[in-house]
Design an enzyme around this catalytic site. Structure first.
Site, PDB file in Angstrom:
ATOM      1  N   ASN A  37       0.814  -1.223   0.000  1.00 38.15           N
ATOM      2  CA  ASN A  37       0.000   0.000   0.000  1.00 38.15           C
ATOM      3  C   ASN A  37       0.849   1.275   0.000  1.00 38.15           C
ATOM      4  OD1 ASN A  37      -2.362   1.423  -0.004  1.00 38.15           O
ATOM      5  ND2 ASN A  37      -3.006   0.844   2.070  1.00 38.15           N
ATOM      6  N   HIS A 122     -14.663  -5.296  10.664  1.00 39.63           N
ATOM      7  CA  HIS A 122     -14.296  -3.982  11.211  1.00 39.63           C
ATOM      8  C   HIS A 122     -15.530  -3.132  11.494  1.00 39.63           C
ATOM      9  CE1 HIS A 122      -9.903  -3.384   9.805  1.00 39.63           C
ATOM     10  NE2 HIS A 122     -10.120  -4.653  10.076  1.00 39.63           N
ATOM     11  N   ARG A 147     -13.796  -6.274  15.291  1.00 44.27           N
ATOM     12  CA  ARG A 147     -12.852  -5.262  15.739  1.00 44.27           C
ATOM     13  C   ARG A 147     -13.595  -3.945  15.894  1.00 44.27           C
ATOM     14  NH1 ARG A 147      -7.872  -2.389  12.414  1.00 44.27           N
ATOM     15  NH2 ARG A 147      -9.511  -0.881  11.982  1.00 44.27           N
ATOM     16  N   TYR A 159      -7.062   6.969  12.958  1.00 41.37           N
ATOM     17  CA  TYR A 159      -7.021   5.668  12.313  1.00 41.37           C
ATOM     18  C   TYR A 159      -8.276   4.856  12.650  1.00 41.37           C
ATOM     19  CZ  TYR A 159      -6.322   0.875  11.304  1.00 41.37           C
ATOM     20  OH  TYR A 159      -6.549  -0.375  10.826  1.00 41.37           O
ATOM     21  N   ASP A 210      -7.425  -2.297  17.567  1.00 39.15           N
ATOM     22  CA  ASP A 210      -6.123  -2.006  16.944  1.00 39.15           C
ATOM     23  C   ASP A 210      -5.619  -0.654  17.445  1.00 39.15           C
ATOM     24  OD1 ASP A 210      -3.926  -1.719  15.299  1.00 39.15           O
ATOM     25  OD2 ASP A 210      -4.996  -2.177  13.422  1.00 39.15           O
ATOM     26  N   HIS A 212      -2.729   0.537  16.564  1.00 40.95           N
ATOM     27  CA  HIS A 212      -1.997   1.041  15.400  1.00 40.95           C
ATOM     28  C   HIS A 212      -0.693   1.761  15.791  1.00 40.95           C
ATOM     29  CE1 HIS A 212      -2.018   1.988  11.014  1.00 40.95           C
ATOM     30  NE2 HIS A 212      -2.774   0.925  10.997  1.00 40.95           N
ATOM     31  N   GLU A 236      -4.104  -5.029  19.427  1.00 43.40           N
ATOM     32  CA  GLU A 236      -3.180  -5.164  18.285  1.00 43.40           C
ATOM     33  C   GLU A 236      -2.208  -3.986  18.197  1.00 43.40           C
ATOM     34  OE1 GLU A 236      -5.369  -5.568  14.620  1.00 43.40           O
ATOM     35  OE2 GLU A 236      -3.728  -4.754  13.445  1.00 43.40           O
ATOM     36  N   GLU A 262       1.542  -7.158  11.353  1.00 42.50           N
ATOM     37  CA  GLU A 262       1.055  -6.954   9.981  1.00 42.50           C
ATOM     38  C   GLU A 262       2.105  -6.291   9.096  1.00 42.50           C
ATOM     39  OE1 GLU A 262      -2.460  -4.567  10.870  1.00 42.50           O
ATOM     40  OE2 GLU A 262      -1.472  -2.801  10.070  1.00 42.50           O
ATOM     41  N   ARG A 283       0.621 -11.654  13.268  1.00 42.29           N
ATOM     42  CA  ARG A 283      -0.259 -11.148  12.202  1.00 42.29           C
ATOM     43  C   ARG A 283       0.373 -11.096  10.820  1.00 42.29           C
ATOM     44  NH1 ARG A 283      -4.556  -8.981  12.097  1.00 42.29           N
ATOM     45  NH2 ARG A 283      -4.020  -6.969  11.171  1.00 42.29           N
ATOM     46  N   HIS A 312      -3.196 -10.568   8.905  1.00 46.31           N
ATOM     47  CA  HIS A 312      -3.673  -9.298   8.366  1.00 46.31           C
ATOM     48  C   HIS A 312      -4.582  -9.575   7.171  1.00 46.31           C
ATOM     49  CE1 HIS A 312      -2.247  -5.148   6.611  1.00 46.31           C
ATOM     50  NE2 HIS A 312      -3.348  -5.015   7.317  1.00 46.31           N
ATOM     51  N   ASP A 316      -6.312  -3.592   1.468  1.00 46.70           N
ATOM     52  CA  ASP A 316      -5.162  -3.416   0.565  1.00 46.70           C
ATOM     53  C   ASP A 316      -4.481  -4.746   0.260  1.00 46.70           C
ATOM     54  OD1 ASP A 316      -4.659  -2.635   3.423  1.00 46.70           O
ATOM     55  OD2 ASP A 316      -2.574  -2.824   2.826  1.00 46.70           O
ATOM     56  N   GLU A 339      -8.298 -11.748   9.801  1.00 49.62           N
ATOM     57  CA  GLU A 339      -8.960 -10.453   9.562  1.00 49.62           C
ATOM     58  C   GLU A 339      -9.660 -10.500   8.206  1.00 49.62           C
ATOM     59  OE1 GLU A 339      -6.257  -7.136   9.223  1.00 49.62           O
ATOM     60  OE2 GLU A 339      -7.803  -5.690   9.787  1.00 49.62           O
ATOM     61  N   TRP A 402       1.932   6.659  12.453  1.00 51.25           N
ATOM     62  CA  TRP A 402       0.538   6.565  11.985  1.00 51.25           C
ATOM     63  C   TRP A 402      -0.006   5.191  12.317  1.00 51.25           C
ATOM     64  CZ3 TRP A 402      -2.001   3.528   8.243  1.00 51.25           C
ATOM     65  CH2 TRP A 402      -3.375   3.838   8.115  1.00 51.25           C
TER      66      TRP A 402
HETATM   67  O1  EZ4 Z   1      -3.575   0.199   8.400  1.00 52.29           O
HETATM   68  O2  EZ4 Z   1      -3.697  -2.332   5.881  1.00 52.29           O
HETATM   69  O3  EZ4 Z   1      -5.366  -4.137  11.022  1.00 52.29           O
HETATM   70  N1  EZ4 Z   1      -5.401  -3.528  10.003  1.00 52.29           N
HETATM   71  C1  EZ4 Z   1      -4.709  -2.412   9.738  1.00 52.29           C
HETATM   72  C2  EZ4 Z   1      -4.844  -1.868   8.342  1.00 52.29           C
HETATM   73  C3  EZ4 Z   1      -3.592  -1.120   7.891  1.00 52.29           C
HETATM   74  C4  EZ4 Z   1      -3.572  -1.052   6.383  1.00 52.29           C
HETATM   75  C5  EZ4 Z   1      -2.300  -0.390   5.875  1.00 52.29           C
HETATM   76  O4  EZ4 Z   1      -2.175  -0.528   4.501  1.00 52.29           O
HETATM   77  O5  EZ4 Z   1      -4.011  -1.911  10.592  1.00 52.29           O
HETATM   78  O6  EZ4 Z   1      -5.984  -1.036   8.279  1.00 52.29           O
HETATM   79 CO    CO Z   2      -3.662  -3.329  12.177  1.00 56.18          CO
END
Ligand code: EZ4
Ligand code: CO
Length: 402
Positions: A37, A122, A147, A159, A210, A212, A236, A262, A283, A312, A316, A339, A402
């Site tokens: 991605n 999600h 999730r 996010y 998540d 993130h 996560e 991931e 993951r 994961h 994407d 996922e 991010w």
């Molecule tokens: O941000 O796949 O758990 N899933 C994630 C995704 C990632 C994207 C990044 O390309 O964290 O949403």
């Molecule tokens: Co994630």
């Protein structure tokens, strides 16, 4: 049998996907996902300029030898671009092997270990009540695991909060858009989300979250502890994981299960996490961790240390990756969860596939290989469009994760 042609197919039916196609002198072909991605064309160049020329004339049955040739033989090892490119080729070769044998991929790996693959969807909303409504929708669709993410009061965007709920796509701009982050605001809010969800839905469904990569280890320990009453399936990516030792500190403070990986591309990214039992779920997935051949090694190591898989499966990762992942999940003894973010109808049309969802489980299907194809004529109607993932800054302007 010999490889006579290799190519990449780039298509953007809503978002960008890179697919590897390997053709043989006997007419059998295989495909593999090679989508990274926001860095798609770097993988395409690596494949076309440096890997494809080495494959012509080789026997596609020699998957292990080709994997070793591309990994060891390059001298330069690991890294997301390299490993995604290798994964695309590896997946296509497994697809060919399955088609030649007339067997679904899970049969080549050792056969079925379960009837279906438990997936999580999600649910996200700008506010807690919106996320609650989304969770209810997934429960109605039959999901066993969901999730949950939601917006944080005082932060304009974050996010996991999507404009289009079912088809969340974070790579949303031609240049990276900028988000603002506050750990304090986030940590105050998340436990309220899960308190509300357990209050409303009880404890019969798995709930996941998540982070993130946004906390420090001690903050993650605190959040894990605050979430313990709500019995999460996992928390996560609590911290960025370049430093694997970080997870030791988190572990000392919470029994909330931990998932990570991931963005890992090799077994070396998670070796310590696994062997020291610092995590519960790994993951890594087919497309970003060197294909079926390497993912199998990671899962086998994880099995020795009570770590289960939780691959994961965001949008994407193309349907080709999803198909291969589902065959892997159907076989892998230490499976945990998969996922599953649904692809748009346009994407599903470009990639006809044999897998299907029923009652909270995905089923890999029984076609030879991984059971996913690409309609090249349709793919050509959706040209590549540059798109980036966002970046993140703290409220004072400092660059953050991010
Ligand atoms: O941000 O796949 O758990 N899933 C994630 C995704 C990632 C994207 C990044 O390309 O964290 O949403
Ligand atoms: Co994630």
């Amino acid at each position: 049998m010999k490889i006579i042609n290799c190519k990449t197919i780039i298509t953007c039916p809503g978002r960008n996907f890179v697919t590897v196609k390997i053709e043989t002198d006997e007419g059998v072909y295989g495909i593999g996902d090679a989508t990274l991605n926001g860095r798609e064309l770097a993988v395409v160049a690596y494949l076309e300029e440096h890997l494809f020329p080495c494959l012509i004339g080789r026997d596609p049955a020699q998957i292990e030898d080709i994997w070793q040739y591309l990994y060891r033989g390059a001298y330069w090892r690991r890294g997301p671009v390299t490993m995604t490119a290798i994964a695309g080729i590896d997946t296509a070769l497994w697809d060919i092997k399955g088609k030649v044998a007339g067997l679904p991929l899970y049969e080549l790996l050792g056969g079925r270990s379960r009837d279906g693959v438990m997936v999580y969807g999600h649910a996200n909303g700008v506010e807690i009540e919106e996320t609650v409504d989304e969770v209810a929708k997934y429960i109605d669709l039959g999901y066993k695991a969901i999730r949950a993410q939601c917006g944080v009061p005082g932060l304009p965007s974050t996010y996991g909060v999507a404009k289009d709920k079912m088809y969340y796509e974070p790579a949303d701009a031609e240049l990276p858009s900028e988000n603002v982050w506050s750990t304090e605001k986030y940590m105050k809010h998340v436990p309220q989300l899960f308190e509300r969800l357990r209050d409303k839905f009880g404890f019969d469904h798995h709930l996941l979250h998540d982070v993130h990569h946004r906390l420090t280890p001690i903050q993650a320990g605190r959040l894990g502890k605050d979430l313990e009453p709500y019995r999460l399936f996992w928390m996560e990516d609590a911290v960025p994981a370049e430093n694997q030792e970080s997870f030791r500190l988190i572990r000392q403070h919470t029994t909330t299960p931990l998932a990570v990986g991931e963005i890992f591309n090799t077994i070396f990214d998670c070796q310590q996490l696994i062997t020291e039992q610092l995590i519960d779920y790994i993951r890594t997935t087919v497309v970003h961790a060197g294909g079926i051949t390497h993912l199998r090694r990671i899962a086998n190591l994880a099995d020795l240390y009570h770590v289960r898989t939780g691959s994961h499966g965001a949008t994407d990762l193309s349907p080709v990756c999803m198909g291969a992942a589902l065959h892997f999940d159907t076989w892998v003894p230490n499976f945990g969860i998969q996922e599953y973010m649904r692809h748009t109808p346009e994407t599903d049309e470009v990639f006809p596939h044999d897998y299907h969802f029923k009652d909270g489980y995905l089923h890999a299907g029984s076609k030879p290989g991984h059971g996913v194809d690409i309609d090249e004529t349709l793919a050509a109607r959706y040209p590549y469009k540059p798109a980036y993932l966002p970046v993140n800054r703290l409220e004072d302007g400092t660059m953050y994760n991010w």
